[in-house]
Design a protein around this motif. Structure first.
Motif, PDB file in Angstrom:
ATOM      1  N   VAL A   9       0.836  -1.208   0.000  1.00 49.47           N
ATOM      2  CA  VAL A   9       0.000   0.000   0.000  1.00 49.47           C
ATOM      3  C   VAL A   9       0.865   1.251   0.000  1.00 49.47           C
ATOM      4  O   VAL A   9       0.370   2.351  -0.278  1.00 49.47           O
ATOM      5  CB  VAL A   9      -0.952   0.006   1.214  1.00 49.47           C
ATOM      6  N   ALA A  10       2.153   1.104   0.294  1.00 47.31           N
ATOM      7  CA  ALA A  10       3.055   2.268   0.308  1.00 47.31           C
ATOM      8  C   ALA A  10       3.748   2.475  -1.028  1.00 47.31           C
ATOM      9  O   ALA A  10       4.452   3.474  -1.209  1.00 47.31           O
ATOM     10  CB  ALA A  10       4.104   2.100   1.408  1.00 47.31           C
ATOM     11  N   THR A  11       3.537   1.548  -1.977  1.00 43.24           N
ATOM     12  CA  THR A  11       4.206   1.669  -3.275  1.00 43.24           C
ATOM     13  C   THR A  11       3.609   2.816  -4.076  1.00 43.24           C
ATOM     14  O   THR A  11       2.393   2.916  -4.239  1.00 43.24           O
ATOM     15  CB  THR A  11       4.056   0.366  -4.089  1.00 43.24           C
ATOM     16  N   SER A  12       4.466   3.679  -4.582  1.00 43.01           N
ATOM     17  CA  SER A  12       4.027   4.814  -5.398  1.00 43.01           C
ATOM     18  C   SER A  12       4.124   4.467  -6.875  1.00 43.01           C
ATOM     19  O   SER A  12       5.036   3.745  -7.302  1.00 43.01           O
ATOM     20  CB  SER A  12       4.885   6.049  -5.112  1.00 43.01           C
ATOM     21  N   CYS A  13       3.234   4.997  -7.656  1.00 48.51           N
ATOM     22  CA  CYS A  13       3.270   4.798  -9.096  1.00 48.51           C
ATOM     23  C   CYS A  13       4.436   5.585  -9.683  1.00 48.51           C
ATOM     24  O   CYS A  13       4.523   6.804  -9.485  1.00 48.51           O
ATOM     25  CB  CYS A  13       1.962   5.255  -9.729  1.00 48.51           C
ATOM     26  N   PRO A  14       5.336   4.936 -10.397  1.00 48.26           N
ATOM     27  CA  PRO A  14       6.470   5.663 -10.992  1.00 48.26           C
ATOM     28  C   PRO A  14       6.038   6.690 -12.030  1.00 48.26           C
ATOM     29  O   PRO A  14       6.794   7.614 -12.332  1.00 48.26           O
ATOM     30  CB  PRO A  14       7.292   4.550 -11.655  1.00 48.26           C
ATOM     31  N   HIS A  15       4.813   6.537 -12.566  1.00 48.02           N
ATOM     32  CA  HIS A  15       4.354   7.441 -13.610  1.00 48.02           C
ATOM     33  C   HIS A  15       3.670   8.680 -13.041  1.00 48.02           C
ATOM     34  O   HIS A  15       4.045   9.810 -13.371  1.00 48.02           O
ATOM     35  CB  HIS A  15       3.413   6.711 -14.555  1.00 48.02           C
ATOM     36  N   CYS A  16       2.665   8.474 -12.169  1.00 51.29           N
ATOM     37  CA  CYS A  16       1.889   9.626 -11.689  1.00 51.29           C
ATOM     38  C   CYS A  16       2.180   9.991 -10.242  1.00 51.29           C
ATOM     39  O   CYS A  16       1.751  11.047  -9.764  1.00 51.29           O
ATOM     40  CB  CYS A  16       0.389   9.368 -11.869  1.00 51.29           C
ATOM     41  N   GLY A  17       2.876   9.115  -9.529  1.00 53.19           N
ATOM     42  CA  GLY A  17       3.240   9.408  -8.151  1.00 53.19           C
ATOM     43  C   GLY A  17       2.204   9.040  -7.111  1.00 53.19           C
ATOM     44  O   GLY A  17       2.461   9.165  -5.909  1.00 53.19           O
ATOM     45  N   ALA A  18       1.024   8.585  -7.530  1.00 56.55           N
ATOM     46  CA  ALA A  18      -0.024   8.219  -6.582  1.00 56.55           C
ATOM     47  C   ALA A  18       0.421   7.023  -5.739  1.00 56.55           C
ATOM     48  O   ALA A  18       1.082   6.107  -6.226  1.00 56.55           O
ATOM     49  CB  ALA A  18      -1.311   7.889  -7.308  1.00 56.55           C
ATOM     50  N   THR A  19       0.036   7.027  -4.475  1.00 51.53           N
ATOM     51  CA  THR A  19       0.397   5.961  -3.550  1.00 51.53           C
ATOM     52  C   THR A  19      -0.849   5.180  -3.152  1.00 51.53           C
ATOM     53  O   THR A  19      -1.919   5.757  -2.947  1.00 51.53           O
ATOM     54  CB  THR A  19       1.060   6.534  -2.291  1.00 51.53           C
ATOM     55  N   GLY A  20      -0.686   3.859  -3.046  1.00 50.38           N
ATOM     56  CA  GLY A  20      -1.778   3.020  -2.560  1.00 50.38           C
ATOM     57  C   GLY A  20      -2.591   2.345  -3.639  1.00 50.38           C
ATOM     58  O   GLY A  20      -3.420   1.486  -3.334  1.00 50.38           O
ATOM     59  N   GLY A  21      -2.369   2.723  -4.890  1.00 47.52           N
ATOM     60  CA  GLY A  21      -3.195   2.174  -5.960  1.00 47.52           C
ATOM     61  C   GLY A  21      -2.486   1.208  -6.881  1.00 47.52           C
ATOM     62  O   GLY A  21      -3.072   0.733  -7.857  1.00 47.52           O
ATOM     63  N   MET A  22      -1.229   0.890  -6.602  1.00 44.56           N
ATOM     64  CA  MET A  22      -0.522  -0.070  -7.447  1.00 44.56           C
ATOM     65  C   MET A  22      -1.019  -1.485  -7.153  1.00 44.56           C
ATOM     66  O   MET A  22      -1.140  -1.878  -5.992  1.00 44.56           O
ATOM     67  CB  MET A  22       0.983   0.012  -7.207  1.00 44.56           C
ATOM     68  N   ARG A  23      -1.291  -2.247  -8.208  1.00 40.58           N
ATOM     69  CA  ARG A  23      -1.826  -3.601  -8.058  1.00 40.58           C
ATOM     70  C   ARG A  23      -1.217  -4.517  -9.117  1.00 40.58           C
ATOM     71  O   ARG A  23      -0.701  -4.033 -10.137  1.00 40.58           O
ATOM     72  CB  ARG A  23      -3.351  -3.598  -8.213  1.00 40.58           C
ATOM     73  N   PRO A  24      -1.269  -5.820  -8.917  1.00 40.83           N
ATOM     74  CA  PRO A  24      -0.821  -6.722  -9.977  1.00 40.83           C
ATOM     75  C   PRO A  24      -1.672  -6.527 -11.224  1.00 40.83           C
ATOM     76  O   PRO A  24      -2.899  -6.351 -11.124  1.00 40.83           O
ATOM     77  CB  PRO A  24      -1.038  -8.117  -9.377  1.00 40.83           C
ATOM     78  N   ASP A  25      -1.051  -6.548 -12.388  1.00 37.45           N
ATOM     79  CA  ASP A  25      -1.814  -6.365 -13.625  1.00 37.45           C
ATOM     80  C   ASP A  25      -2.336  -7.720 -14.106  1.00 37.45           C
ATOM     81  O   ASP A  25      -1.994  -8.206 -15.184  1.00 37.45           O
ATOM     82  CB  ASP A  25      -0.962  -5.704 -14.703  1.00 37.45           C
ATOM     83  N   VAL A  26      -3.154  -8.330 -13.246  1.00 40.21           N
ATOM     84  CA  VAL A  26      -3.801  -9.590 -13.561  1.00 40.21           C
ATOM     85  C   VAL A  26      -5.303  -9.361 -13.588  1.00 40.21           C
ATOM     86  O   VAL A  26      -5.803  -8.367 -13.054  1.00 40.21           O
ATOM     87  CB  VAL A  26      -3.444 -10.689 -12.530  1.00 40.21           C
ATOM     88  N   VAL A  27      -6.017 -10.271 -14.232  1.00 38.90           N
ATOM     89  CA  VAL A  27      -7.467 -10.160 -14.325  1.00 38.90           C
ATOM     90  C   VAL A  27      -8.091 -10.863 -13.123  1.00 38.90           C
ATOM     91  O   VAL A  27      -7.919 -12.077 -12.943  1.00 38.90           O
ATOM     92  CB  VAL A  27      -7.980 -10.788 -15.637  1.00 38.90           C
ATOM     93  N   TRP A  28      -8.799 -10.114 -12.318  1.00 40.45           N
ATOM     94  CA  TRP A  28      -9.482 -10.679 -11.161  1.00 40.45           C
ATOM     95  C   TRP A  28     -10.903 -11.093 -11.535  1.00 40.45           C
ATOM     96  O   TRP A  28     -11.431 -10.696 -12.583  1.00 40.45           O
ATOM     97  CB  TRP A  28      -9.509  -9.654 -10.028  1.00 40.45           C
ATOM     98  N   PHE A  29     -11.520 -11.887 -10.686  1.00 40.02           N
ATOM     99  CA  PHE A  29     -12.911 -12.276 -10.895  1.00 40.02           C
ATOM    100  C   PHE A  29     -13.767 -11.012 -10.992  1.00 40.02           C
ATOM    101  O   PHE A  29     -13.637 -10.092 -10.181  1.00 40.02           O
ATOM    102  CB  PHE A  29     -13.402 -13.160  -9.742  1.00 40.02           C
ATOM    103  N   GLY A  30     -14.620 -10.987 -12.002  1.00 39.88           N
ATOM    104  CA  GLY A  30     -15.475  -9.825 -12.215  1.00 39.88           C
ATOM    105  C   GLY A  30     -14.893  -8.800 -13.157  1.00 39.88           C
ATOM    106  O   GLY A  30     -15.570  -7.828 -13.501  1.00 39.88           O
ATOM    107  N   GLU A  31     -13.636  -9.008 -13.605  1.00 38.62           N
ATOM    108  CA  GLU A  31     -12.994  -8.078 -14.539  1.00 38.62           C
ATOM    109  C   GLU A  31     -12.960  -8.674 -15.945  1.00 38.62           C
ATOM    110  O   GLU A  31     -13.034  -9.892 -16.133  1.00 38.62           O
ATOM    111  CB  GLU A  31     -11.577  -7.746 -14.075  1.00 38.62           C
ATOM    112  N   MET A  32     -12.819  -7.812 -16.929  1.00 40.77           N
ATOM    113  CA  MET A  32     -12.813  -8.224 -18.328  1.00 40.77           C
ATOM    114  C   MET A  32     -11.463  -8.826 -18.710  1.00 40.77           C
ATOM    115  O   MET A  32     -10.425  -8.210 -18.487  1.00 40.77           O
ATOM    116  CB  MET A  32     -13.105  -7.014 -19.224  1.00 40.77           C
ATOM    117  N   PRO A  33     -11.461 -10.038 -19.286  1.00 39.39           N
ATOM    118  CA  PRO A  33     -10.202 -10.602 -19.793  1.00 39.39           C
ATOM    119  C   PRO A  33      -9.590  -9.693 -20.849  1.00 39.39           C
ATOM    120  O   PRO A  33     -10.266  -8.840 -21.438  1.00 39.39           O
ATOM    121  CB  PRO A  33     -10.633 -11.952 -20.383  1.00 39.39           C
ATOM    122  N   LYS A  34      -8.318  -9.889 -21.119  1.00 36.25           N
ATOM    123  CA  LYS A  34      -7.578  -9.026 -22.030  1.00 36.25           C
ATOM    124  C   LYS A  34      -7.501  -9.628 -23.435  1.00 36.25           C
ATOM    125  O   LYS A  34      -7.617 -10.828 -23.628  1.00 36.25           O
ATOM    126  CB  LYS A  34      -6.155  -8.811 -21.494  1.00 36.25           C
TER     127      LYS A  34
END
Length: 241
Positions: free
Chosen positions: A134-159
């Motif tokens: 939760v302390a990881t910052s986004c290297p692009h926008c600097g936001a903290t707390g929103g970085m997540r694995p880029d995997v498809v979770w249940f309820g999300e659209m496959p790629k």
């Protein structure tokens, strides 16, 4: 070899012999962990620390695993088909990178990739091999707390669904390897292939839930069935061994 364009769908069974657990089999990941608490957007919002701990463990396990002969055989098939003017479309439900490390050059990850992270604030996805928190910052926008694995979770659209549908339409052969046949939309591709008149083959340790959709099935460990299938195909056979 008349078969030029091959669509291969791989699931957790192809990575099982590399030490990575399957999900829906007896003793699989979802028999030991509750996916609703670990693999949904709601779970991440409710307890991001728990979700990060689970995926950090899986990421580390994936990086320690090594490709097995089944991964290597598909890399060989891709290279040989290209030399003959054909194409292998490799669509995997797996979020590991074992296909790539075995030498496959074009891999379509329908369920995303463990070794990528995505920012929920700005949407940027990038390669990622470290733990997330939760302390990881986004290297692009600097936001903290929103970085997540880029995997498809249940309820999300496959790629990559459009690219997958296009490749299926062009295929001369559809092969499913190490799949449970229970997760859609991937589980429905065998039925679509049949509707298009495309020959279907399943290579599984045991019969999948959608086994009736396949014209031919070969049962056994992927490290044995996949190299045998590839060797037969490249020798001018139909992959039936």
């Amino acid at each position: 070899m008349d078969i030029q364009n091959i669509f291969v769908l791989t699931g957790a069974g192809i990575s099982a012999e590399s030490g990575l657990g399957t999900f829906r089999d007896r003793g699989g990941v979802w028999s030991r962990f509750d996916p609703m608490k670990l693999a949904t957007p709601e779970a991440f919002a409710a307890d991001p620390v728990l979700v990060h701990d689970f995926y950090n463990m899986r990421r580390r396990d994936a990086m320690k695993a090594e490709p097995n002969p089944a991964h290597a055989a598909l890399a060989r098939l891709e290279a040989d088909l290209a030399k003959r003017g054909g194409e292998l479309f490799l669509c995997t439900q797996n979020v590991d990178d074992l296909h790539e490390r075995a030498g496959s050059r074009a891999v379509t990850h329908i369920h995303g990739e463990l070794l990528r992270a995505r920012c929920t604030a700005c949407g940027e996805s990038r390669p990622w091999r470290e733990d997330l928190s939760v302390a990881t910052s986004c290297p692009h926008c600097g936001a903290t707390g929103g970085m997540r694995p880029d995997v498809v979770w249940f309820g999300e659209m496959p790629k990559h669904l459009v690219a997958i549908e296009d490749a299926l339409l062009k295929a001369d052969l559809f092969v499913a390897i190490g799949t449970s046949g229970a997760v859609y939309p991937a589980a429905g591709y065998a039925a679509q292939a049949r509707e298009f008149g495309i020959p279907t083959l399943a290579l599984n340790l045991e019969a999948a839930d959608n086994a009736g959709m396949f014209a031919r099935t070969r049962l056994g460990p992927a490290s044995e069935t996949v190299p045998a299938f590839v060797a037969d195909l490249l020798a001018g056979g139909d992959g039936s061994g």
